[in-house]
Design an enzyme around this catalytic site. Sequence first.
Site, PDB file in Angstrom:
ATOM      1  N   HIS A  12      30.971  30.544  -4.543  1.00 16.31           N
ATOM      2  CA  HIS A  12      31.391  31.313  -3.354  1.00 16.31           C
ATOM      3  C   HIS A  12      30.455  31.050  -2.182  1.00 16.31           C
ATOM      4  O   HIS A  12      30.291  31.899  -1.317  1.00 16.31           O
ATOM      5  CB  HIS A  12      31.436  32.817  -3.650  1.00 16.31           C
ATOM      6  N   SER A  46      25.267  13.065  21.144  1.00 15.44           N
ATOM      7  CA  SER A  46      26.187  13.739  22.050  1.00 15.44           C
ATOM      8  C   SER A  46      26.049  13.122  23.431  1.00 15.44           C
ATOM      9  O   SER A  46      24.968  12.695  23.827  1.00 15.44           O
ATOM     10  CB  SER A  46      25.837  15.224  22.086  1.00 15.44           C
ATOM     11  N   LYS A  69      20.920  15.907  20.087  1.00 14.81           N
ATOM     12  CA  LYS A  69      21.856  15.951  18.965  1.00 14.81           C
ATOM     13  C   LYS A  69      21.805  14.746  18.051  1.00 14.81           C
ATOM     14  O   LYS A  69      21.579  13.620  18.470  1.00 14.81           O
ATOM     15  CB  LYS A  69      23.276  16.094  19.497  1.00 14.81           C
ATOM     16  N   GLU A 105      32.111  13.798   9.051  1.00 19.75           N
ATOM     17  CA  GLU A 105      33.237  14.585   9.590  1.00 19.75           C
ATOM     18  C   GLU A 105      34.522  13.761   9.584  1.00 19.75           C
ATOM     19  O   GLU A 105      35.611  14.277   9.332  1.00 19.75           O
ATOM     20  CB  GLU A 105      32.918  15.061  11.007  1.00 19.75           C
TER      21      GLU A 105
END
Length: 462
Positions: free
Chosen positions: A159, A280, A286, A293
């Site tokens: 969980h 970025s 970043k 992804e």
Amino acid sequence: MGKAKKSWEKRLGGGPDKLTVDYVESLSIDRRLYKYDIAGSIAHAQMLCEQKLISKTEFGKIKKGLIEIDAEIASGKFKFDKRLEDIHMVIEAALKSKVGEAGKKLHTGRSRNDQVATDIRLWMRDEIEVLQAKVTRLQQAFVKLAGKYVDDVMPAYTHLQRAQPVSIAAYLLSFAEQLERDYVRLANCRALVDVSPLGSGAVAGSTLDIDRKSTAGTLGFTGISGNSIDAVSDRDFCAEFIFDCAMIATHLSRLAEDWIMYCTNEFGFISIDDAYCTSSSMMPQKRNPDVLELIRGKTGRVYGALMGMLTILKAQPTGYNRDLQEDKVHIFAASDTVSQSLDMACAVVGHTKFDTKQIGAGLDDGFLDATALAEYLVGRGVAFREAHGIVGTLVAECEKWGKRLGEVGLDELKQHSPVIESDVYSRLGARNVVGKYATEGAAGTKQAKEQVAFWQKQLAQR
Ligand code: ARG
């Protein structure tokens, strides 16, 4: 090419509307099947010759012509004309213009319906092997990484809450297991693919003496399909193949999801190599895990392909229908995507480092040793449900005191259960627990060592 006449234009008047030409063509998609189409045609022509349906000279011309066409396509010099619709017609037309009369005999006892079904199976047989090799390579990358972290411990989650401590190697090898099932699924799919539909013709076979076992043998198929009506319309294996790709994509996506979290500042469990990160355009600090992804995101393409394929099959009347031409869009999309993602995942896994210091520093938060304490009590004769309650109460108190279980004094522990002795401390703390797992296949150090050895041996045989 001035004239791109198809044989059935004698039947249909005029020629197709320009819109029709663009709409029905599949050449832009199926030209990648050319090698398989040529192999299938050579096998078919050889059989026609064996059956005396064409002469040896004709077979010689056909074979030579097809080999030349193969070379021309491979070299990039070949001119494709989409008015000929698909790769089958393109190659046949090229053959006819090369060898004349003999070329006109190639399509004897054959239809594009059994031809395309054969081509797809030949392509898929190879593609499955490629995917299996990539799956194995990724498994090997996991095993290699696992080998470095057998003795290191991390929290396992259920969980997404801290659950029990595990060897980092055991965590990594959980992916080797998932990928093994992918490998086996592909092997099972290959068995379904390994059946030759060639000789089934358009739907009913042929009145000519076509030797199907001969072409199947030449093309390396284990068997021939049993029913021509089914054979020309069966694309179950395509749906199955895409499903297998979808499961691989699922597994890669779950890995990506884990690692996207693990490389956040909040977790700080791993660092993904710079080579697999992007930055970025606005925020200079970043370091984004875009590759992961996209592994997760491209899964959508593969699931879409599965849905697309299943929908094509649904509600088709018996026999070949042109709907089936869309099959290739989906099998290629699924396979290309997964193939690329497997390569990418392999590169990422091969270059990822676990920050064992950072993981270790947080290891004693979250009562990862609570279950082991309950099991300690079981070992001293307490019923598990009872033990569960005792430890639950202790954990609630520890939370109030801001203490870990291992920091509670023996007297205090004894107040909760008189059976507790000083040996309990050797059972507490994440590291101790990981050394104490006893069940086969558990996530402990001992089992992880065995698993690494198992996988090294298992994968070396491939
Ligand atoms: N290009 C078609 C396909 O990929 C094969 C052509 C069958 N066409 C036909 N009119 N029977 O399925």
